[in-house]
Design an enzyme around this catalytic site. Sequence first.
Site, PDB file in Angstrom:
ATOM      1  N   THR A   1      28.508  43.948  37.501  1.00 61.47           N
ATOM      2  CA  THR A   1      29.801  43.261  37.551  1.00 61.47           C
ATOM      3  C   THR A   1      30.770  43.899  36.547  1.00 61.47           C
ATOM      4  OG1 THR A   1      29.095  41.690  35.843  1.00 61.47           O
ATOM      5  CG2 THR A   1      28.740  41.050  38.132  1.00 61.47           C
ATOM      6  N   ASP A   2      32.056  43.596  36.723  1.00 63.26           N
ATOM      7  CA  ASP A   2      33.030  43.981  35.706  1.00 63.26           C
ATOM      8  C   ASP A   2      33.797  42.739  35.285  1.00 63.26           C
ATOM      9  OD1 ASP A   2      35.017  43.460  37.584  1.00 63.26           O
ATOM     10  OD2 ASP A   2      35.297  45.538  38.101  1.00 63.26           O
ATOM     11  N   LYS A   3      34.748  42.904  34.388  1.00 60.87           N
ATOM     12  CA  LYS A   3      35.423  41.740  33.815  1.00 60.87           C
ATOM     13  C   LYS A   3      36.290  40.979  34.810  1.00 60.87           C
ATOM     14  CE  LYS A   3      38.757  42.603  30.675  1.00 60.87           C
ATOM     15  NZ  LYS A   3      40.119  42.296  31.183  1.00 60.87           N
TER      16      LYS A   3
ATOM     17  N   GLY B   1      34.933  39.924  37.350  1.00 62.93           N
ATOM     18  CA  GLY B   1      33.944  39.010  37.904  1.00 62.93           C
ATOM     19  C   GLY B   1      33.338  39.493  39.212  1.00 62.93           C
TER      20      GLY B   1
END
Lengths: 142, 142, 142, 142
Positions: C23-25, C27
Site C-alpha cells: 500500500t501507499d499513503k 491507502g
Amino acid sequence: MYLRKKMKLPIFSYRIKTRYSETDKMGLIHHSVYLVYLEETRTAFWETLGFPYYKMEDEGYFVVVTSIEISYKKPLFYGDTIRVDILNFESNGLKFSYFYNIYNETRDYLSSYAKTSHVFTNKEKKVIRIPSEINEIVKKFL
Amino acid sequence: MYLRKKMKLPIFSYRIKTRYSETDKMGLIHHSVYLVYLEETRTAFWETLGFPYYKMEDEGYFVVVTSIEISYKKPLFYGDTIRVDILNFESNGLKFSYFYNIYNETRDYLSSYAKTSHVFTNKEKKVIRIPSEINEIVKKFL
Amino acid sequence: MYLRKKMKLPIFSYRIKTRYSETDKMGLIHHSVYLVYLEETRTAFWETLGFPYYKMEDEGYFVVVTSIEISYKKPLFYGDTIRVDILNFESNGLKFSYFYNIYNETRDYLSSYAKTSHVFTNKEKKVIRIPSEINEIVKKFL
Amino acid sequence: MYLRKKMKLPIFSYRIKTRYSETDKMGLIHHSVYLVYLEETRTAFWETLGFPYYKMEDEGYFVVVTSIEISYKKPLFYGDTIRVDILNFESNGLKFSYFYNIYNETRDYLSSYAKTSHVFTNKEKKVIRIPSEINEIVKKFL
C-alpha cells in the site's frame, strides 16, 4: 540474539512463495523482503483469528513496529516455498513481541529466525495500552 | 507506442542512482522499479515548482495514475546514474499525461521511454477537473 | 489501449492477496506493484505448464520485458484478493506478448487490464528467437 | 539493544530523500524500507572509499547480511530528508558489523538506530575471511 523455544509446536504457520522481483543480483531473496514475509504472516494470523488488521484500523488503533531482530542463516531463492512459523509471543501490556522461524521448505532447512516488537497507537499516533480484545485473543496461546 | 518529440529540450530532468535492492537475479534493475523512478521524478518536478505532492494532498486533492506505457530498450544496472527527462505534457482538463525518457548516464544510452496518465481526485476519490493552480503552472511549459 | 478479447475464457487465472507493504499513503496498492502481480502470474503459468522460469534460466535463456501497457480502472486495497487472468497471447517468433485482466474479487470489479511484451535472450543478453519448446507449449492455447 | 557510542562524529553520513512508493497506508515509510536505506548508505560509503560493491563482486567476493537489529523510535514521512550515519564498525576477521543512526533532518529528530552484520563469501557462497584490502581500509577508522 534470544533464546528460541525448543521442541514446541508453532502457534501459527504460514506458507509464502518467493517472487522473482524479490531477488537481487546475488541471485538470492533480498534481505529486506524477509520483513515483508514476517508482516504478511502476522496479517494472516490475525485474519485467521477473525481480527484482521483493517478491522483494527477501522476500530481506531494501529500496530506500529518498534524493533526487529533477524538472523539470516541460509538463503531463500526464487520460487522457493517458505513457511513462517510464529513460535511464541511476549507481552507486557504495552509492548507486544513475536518470535519466528523462517523455514525453507523447498530446500528443507531453517533459513532465519526473528523477533519483532510492536506497540499499539490511536489515530493521533499516541501509544496506547494493548487493547483488551487483543489481549483476550493472545492469552489463549500463552 | 507514441510519437516522441524530437530535438526539444526536456521540461525537467532528474538524476537517480540505482540501488542494490532494485536489482533482480538477472543482474538488472527490475522492470517494476522504473515506475518508481518516474514517480520520483514527478515528485521532484512539482517540488521544484513549489507545489509538492504533500501540499496537493493537504489541499484535498490527490493525483491518481490511470495508465502507463513504457518501452524498455536497454537495461539499467546497479550503481548506474540515470537521468529521467520529462519531455512533454498533455492535458485535456481531466486527464494529465507526461512523456519521459530514461537515460542511462553511466553507460551513455537511452534506456527506456514512457508515458504516464493521471487524474485528480478529491478526498472521496471522485475524479475532479484538473485544479486551476495546476493548470496555471503547466501552461507555462506548453 | 488495445482490443481485449471479449467473451472468452482466460487461458490462465491466478489468485494473489495484496500485502500491507504494497500500500501507499493514499491507502491503495501502489501502481508499481501491479507489475509484480503480472510477473507472479506469468511465473505461476509457466510453472503449471511444467516449464518454470528457473528451468528456462538453467537451460540458458532469459525472458526480458520489452514493454508494458497498463490501464488502472479501479483500485486495489490491502487485504483484497485479486485474480489475474491471462486472456490471450501474441507471438511473432521474436516478441511474445500477454494480455491480462486484473480482477478484484473482494470488491467484485475489474481493476485493470494490461499487456506485457517480452523477448528471449541467451546468457550473453543477445536476443534469440523464441525457443521451440516454448512455441510448442504456447501453440496449444492459440 | 546495544550500546551506542556517544559524542563521537560519525564515520560516514549519507542523505536520502524518502519516496512516495515507500509509504504505506498508515502514511509512514514502511519499516522494511529502512533496511534499503542502510544498504544504500553502505554502498555509498564503499564507493566514496574507491571500493564499490560491484568492484568487490568483480573481484569475486560478495557481502552477505547475516543479522540486523533495528529500533524504530520516530517515523519517517514522505518527502522527508534523512541522514544515515555510520557511527562505528566492529570486525573479528570473519564477521563485520556496522552501527547506524537514522536521523530525520526534515523533522529534526533521531528516527531509529540499527546494527547490521555481514560476512564475505566467495563465488561458491562459502564464507571467507574478510579480504585484507577491506581490512586495510577499515582499520583507518577504528
